[in-house]
Design a protein around this motif. Structure first.
Motif, short mmCIF file in Angstrom:
data_model
loop_
_atom_site.label_atom_id
_atom_site.label_comp_id
_atom_site.label_asym_id
_atom_site.label_seq_id
_atom_site.Cartn_x
_atom_site.Cartn_y
_atom_site.Cartn_z
N GLU A 58 6.94 17.37 5.24
CA GLU A 58 6.61 16.98 6.61
C GLU A 58 5.27 16.24 6.63
N GLY A 59 5.07 15.45 7.67
CA GLY A 59 3.81 14.73 7.81
C GLY A 59 3.96 13.26 7.49
N SER A 60 3.07 12.46 8.02
CA SER A 60 3.15 11.01 7.87
C SER A 60 2.05 10.44 6.99
N ASN A 61 1.23 11.32 6.39
CA ASN A 61 0.12 10.85 5.56
C ASN A 61 0.62 10.52 4.15
N LYS A 62 1.08 9.29 3.95
CA LYS A 62 1.65 8.88 2.67
C LYS A 62 0.58 8.76 1.58
N SER A 63 -0.68 8.62 1.98
CA SER A 63 -1.74 8.46 0.99
C SER A 63 -1.90 9.70 0.13
N ILE A 64 -1.36 10.84 0.58
CA ILE A 64 -1.46 12.09 -0.19
C ILE A 64 -0.83 11.92 -1.56
N VAL A 65 0.20 11.05 -1.65
CA VAL A 65 0.87 10.80 -2.93
C VAL A 65 -0.13 10.30 -3.96
N MET A 68 -2.93 12.86 -4.88
CA MET A 68 -2.51 13.97 -5.76
C MET A 68 -2.25 13.48 -7.18
N ILE A 69 -1.71 12.28 -7.32
CA ILE A 69 -1.53 11.72 -8.67
C ILE A 69 -2.89 11.52 -9.33
N GLY A 70 -3.84 10.97 -8.57
CA GLY A 70 -5.19 10.77 -9.10
C GLY A 70 -5.88 12.08 -9.45
N ALA A 71 -5.72 13.07 -8.56
CA ALA A 71 -6.31 14.40 -8.83
C ALA A 71 -5.70 15.01 -10.08
N TYR A 128 5.08 18.22 -4.24
CA TYR A 128 3.65 18.07 -4.45
C TYR A 128 3.25 18.43 -5.88
N ALA A 129 3.89 19.45 -6.45
CA ALA A 129 3.59 19.83 -7.83
C ALA A 129 3.96 18.71 -8.80
N SER A 130 5.07 18.02 -8.51
CA SER A 130 5.49 16.93 -9.39
C SER A 130 4.47 15.79 -9.37
N LEU A 131 3.80 15.59 -8.24
CA LEU A 131 2.76 14.57 -8.14
C LEU A 131 1.52 14.98 -8.94
N LEU A 179 7.88 7.35 0.28
CA LEU A 179 6.94 6.39 0.84
C LEU A 179 7.58 5.49 1.91
N PHE A 180 8.84 5.18 1.71
CA PHE A 180 9.51 4.24 2.62
C PHE A 180 10.50 4.94 3.57
#
Length: 306
Positions: A58-65, A68-71, A128-131, A179-180
């Motif tokens: 849920e949520g519209s904040n796509k930047s989290i992807v 989390m990959i960077g983190a 989220y774990a996969s990211l 993302l899309f």
């Protein structure tokens, strides 16, 4: 998060391990079956679980992807540093330090981590774990190979084909869908959900794989217990401390801590075998850390809740 859910999840996982062990001893499973089921989990079932988990995000904040990959990349760099520190603090033979470093860095996230997250947090946590752990695939085929080939005459060469496994491609497909906001047909989603749901029951393969290893030798090696403490307790607690120091949101922090509390990853054994590293050490630590994780993961979760 209910600690009883975690206990029940680990009990279920333990029973699946026992079932896999028995099936191997009864000659229903064999080493060929183990390899094929491992490939099925890594390349099909686990990625399908990730894609199916997108429906629960849920949520519209796509930047989290991208965050989390960077983190995750920074986290794995931190693990590499931690592995080098661990080798200097604990009584592991210096000639085997590269192997121990790999076992610190690479946990059994896909086989055990995702099924545990699915039961404890639900589908969204798996995505989220996969990211967070996407960097696993890059580092395991670069850093791990460099470690395991130290001291021999072979020269490390980066093979991009190894990085683009079917599993990784499917994970990228899942990110693209997220993302899309692509809505897949219900029949296709039902199929993906069915295949992804195989991940947890197929984890019985871990028990079948353990049956191949010399169990007695594993239990008599005292260093395996020392390292199990490092892998199952020190690594997740260091993760917990860092998450709190950096004020990471509790939900994302808990996902990261639980996945980092998993036992030694089977990929380390596969690469150790391929590159003629000390396979005995890896197998012993996989056996001991996997069995002890049934006890330690609830302890880690209970500490998280304090």
């Amino acid at each position: 998060m209910d600690i009883m859910v975690v206990f029940q999840t680990m009990l279920k996982l333990f029973l699946l391990l026992v079932l896999g062990f028995v099936l191997f001893k009864c000659h229903i499973f064999d080493e060929y079956t183990n390899k094929k089921i491992s490939a099925l989990i890594v390349n099909v079932a686990s990625p399908m679980l990730i894609i199916s988990s997108i429906a629960g995000v849920e949520g519209s904040n796509k930047s989290i992807v991208f965050l989390m990959i960077g983190a995750g990349i920074l986290m794995y760099i931190g693990f590499i540093i931690l592995g080098k520190i661990i080798n200097r603090l604990f009584p592991f033979p210096k000639k085997d330090w590269p192997v121990y470093e790999c076992m610190v860095v690479f946990a059994n996230t896909g086989f055990m981590g995702y099924p545990v997250l699915l039961d404890v947090f639900g589908q969204e946590a798996v995505f989220y774990a996969s990211l967070i752990h996407m960097a696993f695939n890059f580092f395991v085929y670069t850093y791990a190979i460099m470690c395991l080939t130290k001291g021999d005459d072979s020269e490390f060469k980066l093979n991009f084909k190894q990085l683009l496994t079917p599993g990784i491609i499917l994970i990228f497909v899942g990110i693209f869908i997220y993302l899309f906001d692509i809505q897949l047909p219900s029949v296709l989603m039902d199929t993906i959900n069915s295949v992804g749901s195989l991940t947890a029951p197929l984890s019985m393969m871990i028990g079948s794989s353990l049956a191949v290893y010399p169990i007695k030798d594993s239990f008599t090696d005292w260093r395996s217990y020392v390292f199990a403490f490092v892998r199952l307790m020190i690594v997740p607690f260091v993760t917990m401390i860092m998450c709190r120091l950096l004020h990471i949101d509790a939900y994302y922090a808990n996902i990261t801590i639980i996945t980092n509390a998993m036992p030694v990853g089977s990929m380390v054994l596969m690469l150790a075998t391929q590159y003629n590293a000390n396979v005995k050490i890896v197998t012993r630590n996989i056996v001991v850390s996997t069995l002890l994780s049934v006890i330690t993961i609830p302890i880690v979760v209970a500490t998280m809740l304090l």
